[in-house]
Design a protein around this motif. Structure first.
Motif, mmCIF file in Angstrom:
data_model
loop_
_atom_site.group_PDB
_atom_site.id
_atom_site.type_symbol
_atom_site.label_atom_id
_atom_site.label_comp_id
_atom_site.label_asym_id
_atom_site.label_seq_id
_atom_site.Cartn_x
_atom_site.Cartn_y
_atom_site.Cartn_z
ATOM 1 N N TRP A 24 -13.615 9.965 13.078
ATOM 2 C CA TRP A 24 -13.396 11.323 13.587
ATOM 3 C C TRP A 24 -14.665 11.811 14.264
ATOM 4 O O TRP A 24 -15.720 11.888 13.643
ATOM 5 C CB TRP A 24 -13.000 12.271 12.460
ATOM 6 N N ALA A 25 -14.564 12.132 15.541
ATOM 7 C CA ALA A 25 -15.706 12.634 16.293
ATOM 8 C C ALA A 25 -15.447 14.041 16.813
ATOM 9 O O ALA A 25 -16.103 14.508 17.744
ATOM 10 C CB ALA A 25 -16.028 11.694 17.450
ATOM 11 N N GLY A 26 -14.466 14.713 16.194
ATOM 12 C CA GLY A 26 -14.191 16.092 16.546
ATOM 13 C C GLY A 26 -14.921 17.039 15.609
ATOM 14 O O GLY A 26 -15.789 16.639 14.834
ATOM 15 N N VAL A 27 -14.572 18.341 15.687
ATOM 16 C CA VAL A 27 -15.207 19.308 14.796
ATOM 17 C C VAL A 27 -14.836 18.980 13.355
ATOM 18 O O VAL A 27 -13.730 18.493 13.089
ATOM 19 C CB VAL A 27 -14.751 20.752 15.152
ATOM 20 N N PRO A 28 -15.738 19.192 12.404
ATOM 21 C CA PRO A 28 -17.068 19.813 12.549
ATOM 22 C C PRO A 28 -18.186 18.816 12.775
ATOM 23 O O PRO A 28 -19.357 19.196 12.747
ATOM 24 C CB PRO A 28 -17.231 20.488 11.192
ATOM 25 N N PHE A 29 -17.867 17.530 13.016
ATOM 26 C CA PHE A 29 -18.918 16.514 13.108
ATOM 27 C C PHE A 29 -19.444 16.329 14.524
ATOM 28 O O PHE A 29 -20.619 16.023 14.713
ATOM 29 C CB PHE A 29 -18.383 15.179 12.576
ATOM 30 N N ALA A 30 -18.586 16.465 15.526
ATOM 31 C CA ALA A 30 -19.006 16.292 16.919
ATOM 32 C C ALA A 30 -17.989 17.025 17.801
ATOM 33 O O ALA A 30 -17.139 17.761 17.293
ATOM 34 C CB ALA A 30 -19.113 14.814 17.280
ATOM 35 N N TRP A 31 -18.054 16.772 19.111
ATOM 36 C CA TRP A 31 -17.235 17.551 20.039
ATOM 37 C C TRP A 31 -16.384 16.674 20.943
ATOM 38 O O TRP A 31 -16.155 17.000 22.097
ATOM 39 C CB TRP A 31 -18.145 18.463 20.868
ATOM 40 N N ASP A 32 -15.934 15.546 20.403
ATOM 41 C CA ASP A 32 -15.047 14.678 21.171
ATOM 42 C C ASP A 32 -13.783 15.444 21.562
ATOM 43 O O ASP A 32 -13.046 15.939 20.690
ATOM 44 C CB ASP A 32 -14.679 13.448 20.323
ATOM 45 N N LEU A 33 -13.528 15.545 22.862
ATOM 46 C CA LEU A 33 -12.413 16.362 23.330
ATOM 47 C C LEU A 33 -11.064 15.786 22.933
ATOM 48 O O LEU A 33 -10.128 16.525 22.631
ATOM 49 C CB LEU A 33 -12.492 16.530 24.850
ATOM 50 N N THR A 34 -10.947 14.455 22.916
ATOM 51 C CA THR A 34 -9.679 13.829 22.535
ATOM 52 C C THR A 34 -9.314 14.189 21.097
ATOM 53 O O THR A 34 -8.172 14.572 20.807
ATOM 54 C CB THR A 34 -9.758 12.300 22.692
ATOM 55 N N ASP A 35 -10.277 14.070 20.180
ATOM 56 C CA ASP A 35 -10.020 14.425 18.783
ATOM 57 C C ASP A 35 -9.720 15.908 18.633
ATOM 58 O O ASP A 35 -8.791 16.305 17.909
ATOM 59 C CB ASP A 35 -11.229 14.053 17.919
ATOM 60 N N ASN A 36 -10.495 16.745 19.314
ATOM 61 C CA ASN A 36 -10.321 18.188 19.158
ATOM 62 C C ASN A 36 -9.009 18.687 19.744
ATOM 63 O O ASN A 36 -8.348 19.550 19.168
ATOM 64 C CB ASN A 36 -11.502 18.927 19.799
ATOM 65 N N LYS A 37 -8.608 18.154 20.886
ATOM 66 C CA LYS A 37 -7.347 18.615 21.467
ATOM 67 C C LYS A 37 -6.164 18.156 20.620
ATOM 68 O O LYS A 37 -5.161 18.866 20.511
ATOM 69 C CB LYS A 37 -7.208 18.144 22.914
ATOM 70 N N THR A 38 -6.282 16.964 19.993
ATOM 71 C CA THR A 38 -5.243 16.508 19.078
ATOM 72 C C THR A 38 -5.145 17.434 17.874
ATOM 73 O O THR A 38 -4.044 17.811 17.443
ATOM 74 C CB THR A 38 -5.534 15.069 18.604
ATOM 75 N N LEU A 39 -6.295 17.819 17.336
ATOM 76 C CA LEU A 39 -6.325 18.725 16.191
ATOM 77 C C LEU A 39 -5.719 20.073 16.534
ATOM 78 O O LEU A 39 -4.930 20.638 15.757
ATOM 79 C CB LEU A 39 -7.770 18.905 15.716
ATOM 80 N N ILE A 40 -6.048 20.619 17.701
ATOM 81 C CA ILE A 40 -5.519 21.923 18.110
ATOM 82 C C ILE A 40 -4.004 21.870 18.224
ATOM 83 O O ILE A 40 -3.294 22.753 17.717
ATOM 84 C CB ILE A 40 -6.149 22.358 19.447
ATOM 85 N N ALA A 41 -3.486 20.836 18.889
ATOM 86 C CA ALA A 41 -2.034 20.718 19.041
ATOM 87 C C ALA A 41 -1.356 20.572 17.687
ATOM 88 O O ALA A 41 -0.310 21.197 17.435
ATOM 89 C CB ALA A 41 -1.705 19.515 19.928
ATOM 90 N N PHE A 42 -1.946 19.771 16.795
ATOM 91 C CA PHE A 42 -1.350 19.586 15.468
ATOM 92 C C PHE A 42 -1.327 20.895 14.684
ATOM 93 O O PHE A 42 -0.332 21.211 14.013
ATOM 94 C CB PHE A 42 -2.132 18.519 14.693
ATOM 95 N N LEU A 43 -2.392 21.672 14.756
ATOM 96 C CA LEU A 43 -2.449 22.948 14.027
ATOM 97 C C LEU A 43 -1.384 23.923 14.533
ATOM 98 O O LEU A 43 -0.787 24.667 13.743
ATOM 99 C CB LEU A 43 -3.839 23.562 14.148
ATOM 100 N N PHE A 44 -1.130 23.933 15.830
ATOM 101 C CA PHE A 44 -0.089 24.815 16.373
ATOM 102 C C PHE A 44 1.296 24.371 15.907
ATOM 103 O O PHE A 44 2.158 25.207 15.631
ATOM 104 C CB PHE A 44 -0.160 24.865 17.902
ATOM 105 N N TRP A 45 1.511 23.040 15.809
ATOM 106 C CA TRP A 45 2.799 22.571 15.295
ATOM 107 C C TRP A 45 2.920 22.840 13.801
ATOM 108 O O TRP A 45 4.011 23.146 13.312
ATOM 109 C CB TRP A 45 2.989 21.085 15.592
ATOM 110 N N LEU A 46 1.809 22.768 13.098
ATOM 111 C CA LEU A 46 1.821 23.107 11.683
ATOM 112 C C LEU A 46 2.169 24.575 11.497
ATOM 113 O O LEU A 46 2.939 24.942 10.591
ATOM 114 C CB LEU A 46 0.445 22.800 11.069
#
Length: 292
Positions: free
Chosen positions: A216-238
């Motif tokens: 995982w290279a998204g938040v809170p560890f780094a700012w990988d856009l692929t990981d972060n955009k996946t997380l954002i989309a998943f949270l909205f579906w959640l």
């Protein structure tokens, strides 16, 4: 009949997104035209290389009379460029699709080898060609950037890709049904979050681990856009799943669908994981742009 119509729209939108993702982003070959001895050649310049694959840099120029050289250095460093020659060769094509479907068994052109970099490491390069009209240098002011990645087993990569686009298909269907208040939109909202969880939150980090050494290279560890955009989309579906669990609130499914489409409109691997050549740490692409 309406359900069939909804499916058709969802399939069209999903296929459009799949084609867009397949042809955009910083890891796909960059098309570039050059004129050699009065003839124009379309080059497909590599921008992503699998570590250990020994895939060379290639100029698809079927003219054995020229000379060519490749200049490369580590991306965004003050290193001096290293020069290596291109060599003309006929290389076998090891691909079932290319061999059996398209009947292509070999490729001709000019090839140059560059040493492998660590996972997520990048180099930048340009090249020059000498023909009967003299020597021309290409892309020196805007060099091509190549990212190196580890090999991802097909048993991991294939289901990851399948579940991500299957989730998008289901999400598009759920959103369309929610707009028209079809009573099955809640069911497809549930299926969407299941598929998205498997493809993006389970298989996605495994793919990332194989390719770049970090799950995982998204938040809170780094700012990988692929990981972060996946997380954002998943949270909205959640959120859509939770808000529709005990009461019909189709607007949340519609919003989740729109967010998902926006996420998929971002070219694949843009601002992805990147190795800091000085520290050896994985960072996110756009941050490093401001360090030099």
């Amino acid at each position: 009949m309406k359900t069939f119509f909804y499916w058709i729209i969802a399939i069209i939108v999903t296929l459009t997104a799949a084609i867009y993702q397949r042809t955009t982003g910083p890891t796909y070959h960059k098309k570039f035209d050059v004129e050699v001895n009065g003839k124009t050649f379309e080059l497909k310049l590599v921008r992503s290389i699998e570590i250990g694959s020994h895939d060379p840099f290639k100029l698809s120029i079927d003219d054995e009379t020229i000379e060519a050289r490749l200049y490369y250095k580590r991306y965004l460093t003050k290193d001096e460029y290293t020069s290596v020659p291109f060599t003309y060769a006929n290389k076998p094509v090891d691909s079932f699709i290319m061999n059996k479907i398209f009947g292509i068994n070999e490729e001709k052109g000019w090839f140059a080898d560059v040493p492998d970099q660590p996972a997520a490491g990048k180099i930048q390069y340009y090249f020059e060609i000498t023909d009967s009209n003299g020597t021309k240098t290409y892309l020196k002011d805007e060099p091509i950037v190549v990212r190196f990645k580890g090999a991802v087993p097909p048993s991991i990569l294939t289901p990851h890709i399948f579940f991500m686009f299957f989730a998008m298909l289901l999400g598009n269907l759920a959103g369309i049904m929610a707009i028209f208040k079809h009573n099955r939109y809640k069911f497809y909202t549930t299926l969407t979050i299941i598929a998205f969880f498997i493809g993006g939150m389970i298989l996605g980090p495994i793919v990332q681990l194989y390719a770049f050494g970090e799950a995982w290279a998204g938040v809170p560890f780094a700012w990988d856009l692929t990981d972060n955009k996946t997380l954002i989309a998943f949270l909205f579906w959640l959120l859509a799943f939770g808000m529709n669990r005990n009461k019909e609130r189709p607007i949340y499914t519609v919003v989740a669908t729109v967010v998902m489409l926006l996420v998929y409109s971002i070219p694949h691997s843009m601002y992805g994981s990147e190795l800091d050549p000085e520290t050896g740490e994985i960072i996110q692409g756009w941050i490093q742009l401001y360090l030099f």
